[in-house]
Write an enzyme that holds these catalytic residues in place. Structure first.
Site, PDB file in Angstrom:
ATOM      1  N   GLU A 178      32.829  27.546  52.695  1.00  0.00           N
ATOM      2  CA  GLU A 178      32.283  27.953  54.511  1.00  0.00           C
ATOM      3  C   GLU A 178      32.485  29.586  53.669  1.00  0.00           C
ATOM      4  O   GLU A 178      33.712  29.788  53.403  1.00  0.00           O
ATOM      5  CB  GLU A 178      33.707  27.626  55.545  1.00  0.00           C
ATOM      6  CG  GLU A 178      33.167  26.216  55.747  1.00  0.00           C
ATOM      7  CD  GLU A 178      33.958  25.421  56.769  1.00  0.00           C
ATOM      8  OE1 GLU A 178      34.302  24.550  57.329  1.00  0.00           O
ATOM      9  OE2 GLU A 178      35.660  26.274  56.809  1.00  0.00           O
ATOM     10  N   ASP A 233      41.583  34.243  64.730  1.00  0.00           N
ATOM     11  CA  ASP A 233      41.588  34.234  63.470  1.00  0.00           C
ATOM     12  C   ASP A 233      42.793  35.476  63.611  1.00  0.00           C
ATOM     13  O   ASP A 233      43.299  36.332  64.040  1.00  0.00           O
ATOM     14  CB  ASP A 233      40.584  35.199  62.709  1.00  0.00           C
ATOM     15  CG  ASP A 233      39.405  34.317  62.289  1.00  0.00           C
ATOM     16  OD1 ASP A 233      39.907  33.524  61.653  1.00  0.00           O
ATOM     17  OD2 ASP A 233      38.663  34.611  63.005  1.00  0.00           O
TER      18      ASP A 233
END
Ligand SMILES: Cc1ncc(COP(=O)(O)O)c(C=O)c1O
Lengths: 270, 401
Positions: free
Chosen positions: A49, A60
């Site tokens: 990824e 995040d």
């Protein structure tokens, strides 16, 4: 057949679990990313990824936020990330690469243009963090038409109805977020993960990857016991952060770090 | 074009709005939407809200005929909607009182909020104190510096002010951080978004809670003028005070509406916060709307003298109203806003927030193009006490050693 499906079918046949590392493209510098991708494969990555840096990564935690900032200092753009994959493909034609990021950089380039360019470069799938399944009907078909798998997130809060709707639109694999929180959080409750995976599997035959909260061999093994794939991100990105000024060391360090997780997962092999 | 019945069931205003967040928040947003749709028609909830607006916020706020300003500008009759007279000094409390009631009904024990100018942070800390809820306010570290009086007010009210040092260290980053906190503490926490941005249902419910402003103006102008005003002017950061004033009058096509963005150092300089004037559609903070982004889709840093307008996005309904042509969006510069700040202060004895001063500055330009028997309402969204340090500093005056 998609590269992602090929890999998961082979793993399933051999009773192995997939190891899926995440790094942010362009961190610590765009010129290192392709070497780091190869290092991840050497360390046992089944799927990579590759994060597309975004200025406002709202899902995040601090580790990946800073990785995005480091990448953006050098102007890492979506097109450059796609070109990195093309470069990677020159010597690796088997490891699937999934671009993971946020919608706006893709929307800014145009969904169709992006999909064609990415597919042409050898990208296999996209995971757009802020593309909820409700908003996907106008966008995901464009990706699929170009031959990209659309990977969607599932969360502890996903209801049965949502799981069903998401499973229907997804291809490649599903990504279960193991906890309520952002990337880099460190509280993994394996019993609740196991229970939720059981629920998810009632709705889909797709492989289910689990991410968030996996840092080392131990947590990877715990998750590997219940999931089809284990995603590790912030732990790798922390390593990159720590050695950002000595990038020559990074490939070997990442290979070793991921290798420890690979070994732990392979011990699970029935 | 006069569609007042948006958003649709998916939270869309035409191509704008929607719900672009990570999966973890989708179910909590659905629950919020469901609770809101149920409660907004519940007579007990409405009565409770009306009582709070009357006795706690101090509504209705006056519609003040600014006679000296009218005379000095020499055009349209100027009326000022005095949101600065609300408890805590801005329109922001209309929304926080409403969302706090929702939080209470949902059984949440912790409030979080993002803030730029600090007005929404203060308004959130205020309602949290009143309900005995824990409150954490996320604020960009640059904004903490330029809005220090509000930071202290929040602390006095018992809130924790958490500095946000990521990104550009302003409102957009505070909003990212609040979303991250919410995703982590979603079980016990209610996120009070301070403007008509964010994922559905926020743009709708923040609008509805602020629409009391426009409804009052309709009543007040009927009483005072015997008709509706000819023009409405409001500043646009995320757009909550503007939509609150505009929304009830959208069907009245004769009422012209002007949203005033922060032109900063001038649109041509690139140093501004005017996505409707100079941006393009994209996705930020959970909705599709006009944003300021570069060709690669990265969100651009913004500049405004006014922290409350210093935001690269805008509520999705404004994007829709721009495209449909129902509202005109314009920008005024820092200097123009500053001049208007002084003018209103000296001519009417009303110290406006720097945000509101943007509306005043455009109101002046517009007034002179209007006839003397026409009426304009300018929304004074807040008072300027919080800005006196910024202004003194800019003018080379040292207030405190
Ligand atoms: C007094 C005042 N007016 C306007 C704004 C801008 O917000 P909005 O556009 O949502 O009204 C703020 C934001 O902090 C404010 O404090």
């Amino acid at each position: 057949m998609s590269r992602i499906k090929t890999v998961f079918d082979a793993l399933r046949a051999s009773g192995r679990k997939a190891l899926v590392p995440y790094i942010t493209a362009g961190d610590p510098h765009p010129q290192h990313t392709v070497a780091l991708m190869h290092a991840l494969v050497k360390g046992g990555a089944d799927v990579i990824e590759l994060g597309v840096p975004f200025s406002d990564p709202m899902a995040d935690g601090p580790v990946i936020q800073l990785a995005c900032e480091r990448a953006l200092v050098h102007g890492t753009s979506l097109w450059q990330v796609v070109e990195m994959v093309a470069e990677f493909r020159k010597t690796n034609t088997t490891t699937p690469v999934v671009l993971m990021g946020y919608l706006n950089p893709i929307e800014a380039r145009g969904f169709g243009k992006f999909a064609d360019y990415a597919r042409g470069a050898g990208v296999d799938g996209v995971l757009v963090v802020d593309l909820a399944v409700e908003e996907a009907p106008e966008i995901a078909p464009i990706f699929r038409a170009a031959g990209l798998d659309c990977i969607f997130l599932l969360a502890p809060t996903s209801s049965a109805a949502r799981i069903a709707a998401i499973a229907e639109q997804a291809s490649g694999y599903l990504y279960y977020v193991s906890l309520k929180g952002v990337t880099g959080a460190a509280t993994l409750d394996i019993a609740s993960v196991e229970a939720k995976l059981e629920e998810i599997r009632r709705h889909t035959k797709l492989p289910v990857a689990v991410g968030f909260g996996i840092r080392d061999a131990d947590s990877a093994a715990k998750v590997g016991r219940v999931a089809d794939a284990v995603v590790v991100g912030s732990a790798l990105v922390s390593q990159i952060e720590k050695h950002q000024n000595e990038p020559a060391l990074l490939p070997e360090l990442l290979t070793q770090q991921l290798g420890a997780l690979r070994a732990a997962l392979d011990k699970l092999k029935s | 074009m006069n569609n007042q019945n948006l958003p649709d069931a998916r939270g869309h205003f035409g191509p704008y709005g929607g719900r672009f967040v990570a999966e973890t928040l989708m179910e909590p947003l659905r629950q919020l939407e469901e609770a809101y749709n149920r409660l907004k028609n519940d007579s007990a909830f409405r009565a409770e809200l009306d009582k709070d607006l009357a006795y706690y916020v101090g509504r209705p706020s006056p519609l003040y005929p600014a006679e000296r300003l009218t005379k000095s500008w020499g055009g349209a009759q100027i009326y000022l909607k005095r949101e600065d007279l609300n408890h805590t000094g801005a329109h922001k409390i209309n929304n926080t009182v409403g969302q706090a009631l929702l939080a209470k009904h949902l059984g949440k024990t912790r409030i979080i909020a993002e803030t730029g100018a600090g007005q929404h942070g203060v308004a959130s800390a205020t309602v949290a104190a009143r309900l005995g809820l824990k409150c954490v306010v996320f604020m960009g570290s640059d904004d903490i510096e330029r809005q220090s009086p509000n930071v202290y007010r929040m602390k006095l009210l018992g809130a924790e002010v958490r500095p946000v040092t990521s990104g550009t260290r302003t409102l957009k980053d505070a909003m990212n951080e609040a979303l991250r906190d919410w995703v982590t503490n979603v079980d016990d926490t209610f996120y009070i978004i301070g403007t008509v941005a964010g994922p559905h249902p926020y743009p709708m419910l923040v609008r509805d809670f602020n629409a009391v402003v426009g409804r009052e103006v309709i009543r007040q102008s009927q009483d005072m003028l015997g008709r509706l005003p000819d023009a409405l002017v409001a500043c646009v950061g995320g757009g909550s005070n503007a939509i609150g004033l505009f929304h009830p009058m959208i069907p009245h096509a004769a009422v012209k509406m002007y949203g005033v963005e922060a032109g900063g150092l001038g649109i041509a300089s690139g140093q501004h916060a005017a996505p409707l004037s100079a941006g393009k559609p994209g996705v930020l903070h959970g909705n599709r709307t006009y944003i300021m982004a570069d060709d690669n889709g990265q969100i651009l840093g913004t500049h405004s003298i006014s922290a409350g307008l210093d935001y690269p996005g805008v509520g999705p309904e404004h994007s829709w109203l721009k495209d449909s042509g129902r509202v005109s969006y314009v920008a005024v510069t820092d200097d123009e806003a500053l001049a208007a700040f002084h003018e209103l202060t000296r001519v009417e004895g009303i110290i406006p927030a720097l945000e509101s001063a943007h509306a005043v500055a455009y109101g002046k330009k517009l007034a002179t193009q209007m006839k003397r028997d026409e009426a304009m309402v300018i929304n004074i969204s807040g008072r300027g006490d919080k800005d006196i340090f910024t202004i003194a500093k800019r003018e080379g005056i040292e207030l405190l050693k």
